[in-house]
Design an enzyme around this catalytic site. Structure first.
Site, PDB file in Angstrom:
ATOM      1  CG  MET A   7      -1.945   1.155   1.223  1.00  0.00           C
ATOM      2  SD  MET A   7      -3.004   1.120   2.683  1.00  0.00           S
ATOM      3  CE  MET A   7      -4.098  -0.253   2.260  1.00  0.00           C
ATOM      4  CG  HIS A  41       1.839  -0.865  -8.325  1.00  0.00           C
ATOM      5  ND1 HIS A  41       1.062  -1.010  -9.447  1.00  0.00           N
ATOM      6  CD2 HIS A  41       1.008  -0.413  -7.345  1.00  0.00           C
ATOM      7  CE1 HIS A  41      -0.188  -0.669  -9.164  1.00  0.00           C
ATOM      8  NE2 HIS A  41      -0.249  -0.315  -7.893  1.00  0.00           N
ATOM      9  CD  GLU A  42       2.158  -0.436  -3.774  1.00  0.00           C
ATOM     10  OE1 GLU A  42       1.505   0.617  -3.581  1.00  0.00           O
ATOM     11  OE2 GLU A  42       1.641  -1.468  -4.230  1.00  0.00           O
TER      12      GLU A  42
END
Length: 606
Positions: A7, A41-42
């Site tokens: 996240m 991605h993060e």
């Protein structure tokens, strides 16, 4: 114990240990690639998600679809672009296409929800990334970069909408993307029906493309679909290619000065996330495997060839008739095996059969037992026919120097382990010795887990010893033991009772989402015959777990609930068993997350 992979909280990213911890002894090449992609991605989310974020939850694909596209491009640059594209499309077809055809089907920009957690889905993420990729294709790489710069310039520090993103792309490129916005609001996988006609007198090749979706009771609006194609003549020469912009429900195109009836190569690079309805002959598919300049379509031609043969075998099994394997397919497979000009990672993918789930999704009524038999029959026939060549090629692949996770070395390992699986599925007299030797001599987890899986899935007489040996070696490493659980849960022939028995192992902790995924998601996704057992035992097992897990982790429980989306696709006996469990679940006091999924699965009308 984190529910997700990671996240992107501003200044403090959170990572599931599976996506940050790796060494050669405990992590597979797939793990290393996943870690690189997820950390990328993060990191990319700092701009596409944090500095510019979503005005509301309906805009979720604004950050997730865009950032998946960015991490796919990053991984393509770090590894092999062709292989990465094939892997991404395989994932889309196996997971998102099924989601788009089921009761949880939704646009990448949902209209409503009971619980937003349910829209952290393959549609929002993977289909969302394909929509971004289409914009990239339509306006071109240079204009796409200009569009990204304009988007950040306009909206840094703001919470915005998908319309704001598309507007930036349109304004930077000068392209009208108004019709393209339909992709954000319309669910279902588009189907392109293509018919062709060659006029020998006029030397013209005509093809007509019709757009539709297979969703019932839904109005279909014509989409703006970028569509790359090529035409190849009888000498293997590509004489025409380009990109079409499909904007109507039916359009006809004419190519002039065509000397002979060509073989078309459709939707090159998987330009758009659509299904193609076009009848290729086996000879044409083999020809494209050899001559198509587009790497994705070379792979896709091999995959379609296997798929057609599986359907032929399936029809034979259903009618009680014996069907022979096409000789030209056998010949093409043999040529692919020994072709030294094919990248090993690409060859690894091109030698693999379609999955059971992918074939079943093409059937009005799923036929789990016969589909598994048909795929296995094709796989064992090919593996046995070329067993000596496969063993020779397997033995010739060696690794000089120390362990490496560079693209070339991982590609060689991927091919070697695909060949190991073929050996395991052949009748080679030494296959047991080869598998045991590969397992015992492995100096990395990629080889070790492949050895274990092939022994457990193919040689019952020695599987228990291999399972114990692996346990004794790795029982203190939770991430490794999750692989151990997955190998057993995906074993052909395992029963629901045996899966439940694995819960008693100290490798399993129901409070750890990774353990639930390793055991129960493997059982559901990789073992459709056992999960869809005719006595309903698989359905009951998963329903029991949904009830248990929903009390402390609604997100994971709702994820398990999505496995019950196929009520309308099973036969009468299975339908009764599945409906029984869905109705039982609705009588429980469920979380909003799980209730939404179960209720939509039960209604199953769309």
């Amino acid at each position: 114990s984190f529910n997700m992979g990671a996240m992107e909280n501003k200044r403090l990213n959170i990572f599931n240990s599976a996506y940050v911890l790796a060494k050669q002894e405990t992590a597979t090449d797939h793990d290393f690639q996943g870690i690189e992609a997820v950390i990328g991605h993060e990191y990319f989310h700092n701009w596409t998600g944090n500095r510019v974020t979503c005005r509301d939850w309906f805009q979720l694909t604004l950050k997730e679809g865009l950032t998946v596209f960015r991490d796919q491009e990053f991984s393509s640059d770090m590894l092999s672009r062709s292989v990465k594209r094939v892997e991404d499309v395989m994932g889309l077809r196996n997971h998102q296409f099924a989601e788009d055809a089921g009761p949880m089907s939704h646009p990448i920009k949902p209209k409503s929800y009971i619980e937003i957690n349910n829209f952290y889905s393959a549609t929002v993420y993977e289909k969302g990334a394909e929509v971004i990729r289409m914009i990239h294709t339509i306006i071109g790489a240079e204009n796409f970069r200009k569009g990204m710069d304009l988007y950040f310039e306009r909206h840094d520090g703001q919470a915005v909408t998908t319309e704001d993103f598309v507007s930036a792309m349109s304004d930077a490129s000068g392209q009208d993307l108004e019709q393209f916005k339909v992709w954000y609001d319309q669910n279902g996988t588009p189907v392109l029906d293509i018919s062709t006609k060659y006029d020998e007198t006029k030397k013209e090749f005509n093809f007509t493309i019709k757009q539709s979706t297979r969703l019932n009771n839904k109005e279909f609006n014509a989409l703006h679909i970028p569509f790359k194609y090529g035409l190849i003549n009888s000498e293997g020469v590509e004489f025409a290619s380009g990109i079409l912009h499909l904007k109507q429900t039916e359009e006809t195109f004419t190519i002039h000065n065509v000397d002979s009836n060509p073989i078309p190569s459709w939707n090159r690079g998987f330009t758009s996330p659509v299904k193609i309805q076009y009848e290729y002959s086996n000879e044409e598919l083999i020809y494209l495997m050899a001559h198509d300049k587009d790497d994705f379509n070379r792979y896709n031609s091999a995959a379609k060839l296997y798929e057609k043969q599986v359907h032929e075998l399936l029809r034979g099994l259903q009618k009680g008739e014996e069907v022979a394997i096409d000789g030209k397919l056998l010949e093409a497979y043999g040529k692919l095996l020994i072709d030294k000009n094919v990248d090993p990672a690409f060859k690894s993918l091109a030698l693999q059969m379609p999955t059971e789930n992918y074939i079943n999704e093409q059937l009005t009524t799923h036929d789990y037992d016969n589909v598994a038999k048909a795929i296995n029959l094709l796989k064992t026939t090919l593996a046995t026919f070329y067993k000596d060549s496969i063993v020779k090629l397997f033995s010739a692949i060696d690794f000089d120097g120390e362990f490496s996770v560079d693209a070339a070395t991982m590609g060689k390992r991927a091919l070697k382990n695909t060949l190991l699986t073929l050996i395991a599925n052949s009748n080679h007299e030494d296959k047991g010795k080869i598998l045991i030797s590969h397992y015992d001599q492995a100096n990395n987890m990629t080889d070790e887990i492949s050895g274990l899986k092939n022994i457990v899935h193919n040689i019952p007489s020695i599987k228990d010893g291999a399972i114990k040996k692996f346990y004794d070696k790795w029982n203190s490493e939770n991430l490794v033991m999750q692989k151990w659980l997955g190998v057993q849960a995906s074993r052909p022939g395992i029963t629901a009772a045996e899966v439940l028995e694995l819960e008693k192992s100290d490798a399993f902790d129901i409070k750890i989402p990774n353990c639930i995924r390793a055991l129960y998601r493997s059982f559901i996704s990789l073992n459709p015959v056992a999960f869809n057992a005719k006595d309903g035992s698989g359905y009951k097992l998963i329903a029991d777990k949904i009830i248990e897990v929903d009390k402390f982790n609604p997100q994971i429980a709702s994820g398990l609930s999505k496995s019950f989306r196929h009520l309308k696709n099973v036969d009468k006996i299975r339908s009764g068993k599945l409906r029984e469990q869905l109705e039982r679940l609705l009588k429980e006091k469920l979380s909003n997350d799980t209730f939404e999924v179960i209720s939509r699965n039960l209604k199953n009308s769309y």
